[in-house]
Scaffold this active site. Structure first.
Site, mmCIF file in Angstrom:
data_model
loop_
_atom_site.group_PDB
_atom_site.id
_atom_site.type_symbol
_atom_site.label_atom_id
_atom_site.label_comp_id
_atom_site.label_asym_id
_atom_site.label_seq_id
_atom_site.Cartn_x
_atom_site.Cartn_y
_atom_site.Cartn_z
ATOM 1 N N ILE A 484 -16.720 -6.627 -1.788
ATOM 2 C CA ILE A 484 -16.084 -6.807 -3.094
ATOM 3 C C ILE A 484 -14.904 -7.765 -3.050
ATOM 4 C CG2 ILE A 484 -16.838 -4.541 -3.922
ATOM 5 C CD1 ILE A 484 -13.956 -3.558 -3.510
ATOM 6 N N TYR A 571 -0.163 3.323 -0.634
ATOM 7 C CA TYR A 571 -1.456 3.564 -1.271
ATOM 8 C C TYR A 571 -1.301 3.637 -2.793
ATOM 9 C CZ TYR A 571 -5.785 6.003 -2.541
ATOM 10 O OH TYR A 571 -6.968 6.358 -3.126
ATOM 11 N N LYS A 575 -2.850 1.109 -5.899
ATOM 12 C CA LYS A 575 -3.640 1.629 -7.015
ATOM 13 C C LYS A 575 -3.002 1.250 -8.355
ATOM 14 C CE LYS A 575 -7.124 3.635 -5.018
ATOM 15 N NZ LYS A 575 -8.521 3.164 -5.289
#
Length: 726
Positions: A484, A571, A575
């Site tokens: 991706i 993390y 996001k």
């Protein structure tokens, strides 16, 4: 003037209606319009009219409008809504009793019931003389079975005698009601609805029972049409169980044939009787006092496909030579299966019209969904099945893909949703729960695929598993199939497989390692952004995932979609960054924030590992200082796939409803599994060796719609479905 004397209209009409059952169980009334909020929203009529419907099955129900008799009726709600329908150009078909037994002062076995219903019907006609059509009693035979034979609804009869009395009361009430109405409006039509499920048998030994049930299913229509003479196959049955000769012959002498026969066809109504009892579990075994047999859904055992809409409509047309309409189309199932059921019903009706049969309309039923039909509306448990709109978002119902399909049908446009091409579950071999009887017919899954990234991950594999169950074609991709973060790889994969949508479950998931690992940024920001751009360029829908770790935990109430993000760890920062960038370049993306997975198919999630340790008698240590909304993976996958099919977009919070600490989650799981919850030991996150800073409180809620089940429901399903190690 009978409608069957009028030349057939040029095109099949679309009708619609809300689920409006007001059934009585003991002394309680269970009211679908109260549950769905339809009683409160006048603009629901505008929503229905926007579909291009010609008629609406309009609930003007006796129990709600005149519970103490017509003299004290409250007509305000009906007046407001009927006026709105006039403005919208939609004709009402007024329903007066829908799976009900009437107000408290009467019941289906009350000798006064027919006259009391007629009194109310006459009052309705006097108040609203321009209502062109009526259904005084919805599905008389079906209601009589559940109220007089099975004991499900009031008056909870359990005998053939009570069944016959309920049915005759409903049919006599319908006849008297239409006479009272036609004294005011001689042109008023009777649109009589009934469920015409067909019964099949495994062996000739039970053919007599199937013949009886297949004759009985016509009784309401036969009685109204004056066909129940001494030569009728059920004359002796009716007489033996309490019907007098005079009352039967009175209906022959003064019939009240429907102007339109309304057929409500459901998969579950097609029944299969099998005397091979060893093939079935104990709870399905029963009988008629003469022979023992299992009574199961035909689709679950018969190898051949059921006739469904086309067979039932053809039978009714040929038997009565009168106009017919499909007056209910609804399926409580996943969204693509709901679409296929509606699409196939429309196609069946069109085929019969092409053959010259007088099929007038199709009615999209349960426009705003149904509540608790899994218990036949005997318990208020809140079990909801969406319809064309999902009402779990409050006073602004969310349109589903069914509304889009209905609007296309109502406005004469070709249906466009890619999932319609595939067969429904009733046409695939997974429909079979028991050894199939006769040669197996099965359709292969076809259509444009979903692409699912993350073939090695828990979430990716879960989507593949449930796509198999739902008959959704898919390709589960490894990084070798599509990286991706590589634009060329993404373009090649999209061009090769030509998907209608992509579900991106790929990403970096090790929260503590993300603090120092550069792959976190590549896999959680760069890759999803490359994929979003490519999907947007090709008009391919995208679903991507974010996390509760985008929040800092300072709230004391669950976070909703519009709360500002303030991540505490690397993390969470990736996001939050990905959310903003993806929605900027591809605003049609369905961006799902979720949290704390547990599921039945992998051994590495928190709940599975905790229960495994406790089954071994070992202690389990869990954080008491971090509050989350645990998410049962199958609930997440099923709900998000429905929303993807709906074309939903933007940011959504999808987590099971509830807020618990990890420590409390382990205790709840232990208790539900019957294990010793004292084996769960509370620890701080720091004591457990966590490196990344996590929010103290990151529970999720949604201001867009409460579409996910509760945590308790998730744990219950988990324990039913978990695959324990050998």
């Amino acid at each position: 003037m009978n409608d069957h004397s009028v030349p057939r209209q040029r095109e099949l009409e679309l009708w619609a209606g809300p689920e409006c059952t007001v059934n009585r169980v003991g002394d309680r009334y269970l009211d679908q319009m109260r549950y769905s909020g339809f009683e409160r929203r006048l603009d629901d009529l505008d929503r229905l009219a926007s579909l291009g419907i010609r008629r609406m099955r309009f609930p003007l129900l006796w129990e709600r409008t005149a519970p103490n008799g017509p003299a004290s009726a409250d007509w305000r709600c009906a007046e407001e809504r009927l006026q709105r329908l006039r403005t919208l150009g939609v004709q009402p078909i007024a329903g007066l009793l829908h799976h009900g037994s009437g107000p408290r002062h009467t019941s289906l076995v009350d000798q006064r019931f027919p006259e009391l219903l007629a009194e109310y019907a006459g009052a309705v006609a006097e108040r609203f003389p321009d209502i062109p059509a009526y259904t005084p009693v919805n599905e008389p035979l079906t209601t009589a079975r559940f109220s007089g034979l099975y004991g499900t609804w009031y008056p909870h009869g359990r005998s053939d005698r009570e069944f016959v009395r309920c049915l005759l009361g409903e049919v006599q009430g319908t006849m008297l009601a239409m006479r009272a109405i036609r004294r005011v409006n001689p042109q008023a039509q009777l649109v009589q609805t009934e469920d015409l499920g067909y019964t099949t048998v495994a062996t000739p030994r039970l053919q007599y029972q199937a013949d009886f049930e297949n004759d009985r299913r016509w009784l309401s229509f036969d009685l109204l049409c004056g066909r129940v003479t001494r030569e009728h196959p059920l004359w002796n049955y009716l007489r033996h169980h309490g019907a007098s000769e005079d009352e039967l012959l009175a209906m022959v002498d003064e019939p009240c044939p429907p102007d339109i026969l309304g057929i409500n066809a459901y998969i579950t109504s097609e029944r299969f009787l099998d005397d091979r009892l060893t093939l079935y579990p104990e709870h399905l075994r029963g009988g008629n006092g003469r022979d023992a047999y299992a009574d199961v859904e035909t689709a679950r055992v018969l190898g051949a496909h059921i006739g469904g809409f086309q067979a039932r409509l053809r039978e009714a047309c040929e038997r009565y030579e009168r106009p017919v309409a499909i007056t209910e189309v609804h399926l409580g199932c996943t969204r693509e299966e709901q679409l296929r059921w509606l699409g196939q019903a429309w196609t069946s009706a069109q085929h019969l019209r092409d053959e010259g049969l007088d099929v007038r309309a199709l009615t999209v039923w349960a426009a705003f969904g149904t509540f608790d039909w899994d218990s036949l509306v005997t318990k208020e448990q809140g079990h909801y099945e969406p319809g064309m709109w999902d009402v779990r978002g409050g006073d602004d119902p969310r349109p589903t893909a069914l509304a889009t399909l209905a609007r296309e049908l109502g406005h004469g446009r070709k249906p466009s949703h890619p999932v319609l091409e595939g067969p429904g579950w009733w046409q695939r071999d997974l429909r079979l729960l028991y050894p199939h009887h006769g040669e197996l017919e099965s359709h292969a899954v076809i259509g444009k695929p979903l692409l699912i990234t993350g073939a090695t991950g828990t979430l990716g594999r879960a989507y593949a598993r449930l796509c198999d169950m739902r008959g959704l074609p898919y390709k589960l991709l490894t990084r070798q199939d599509m990286d991706i973060a590589d634009p060329a790889s993404v373009a090649a994969a999209l061009d090769r497989w030509q998907p209608w949508a992509v579900v991106n479950t790929a990403g970096y998931v090790r929260v503590d390692d993300a603090e120092t690992d550069p792959r976190n940024w590549r896999e959680n920001v760069e890759g999803p952004l490359v994929l979003a751009r490519a999907c947007a360029e090709r008009g391919v829908r995208l679903m991507s995932f974010s996390s509760d770790l985008v929040f800092d935990g300072r709230k004391s109430q669950p976070y909703v979609e519009t709360d500002p993000t303030a991540p505490l760890c690397a993390y969470g920062r990736t996001k939050a960054e990905a959310e903003q960038r993806i929605l900027a370049v591809a605003p049609d993306t369905l961006m799902v924030r979720t949290a704390a997975f547990f599921g039945p198919w992998d051994r590495h999630n928190f709940v599975t590992q905790a229960l495994a340790a406790m089954r071994r008698g070992e202690p389990w240590h869990a954080a008491h200082d971090q509050w989350v909304s645990p998410t049962y993976v199958p609930h997440l996958v099923q709900t998000s796939l429905d929303m993807l099919v709906d074309g939903e977009h933007g940011l959504w919070h999808l987590a099971n409803r509830g807020a618990v600490s990890w420590f409390e989650l382990a205790q709840l799981a232990a208790e539900a599994a019957g294990l010793d919850r004292s084996l769960v030991h509370a620890r701080s996150g720091a004591e457990l060796g966590q490196v990344a800073c996590r929010p103290r409180y990151s529970a999720l809620d949604s201001e867009r719609g409460m579409v996910m089940p509760t945590l308790e429901a998730g744990l219950e399903r988990y324990l039913d479905e978990v695959e324990l190690p050998a």
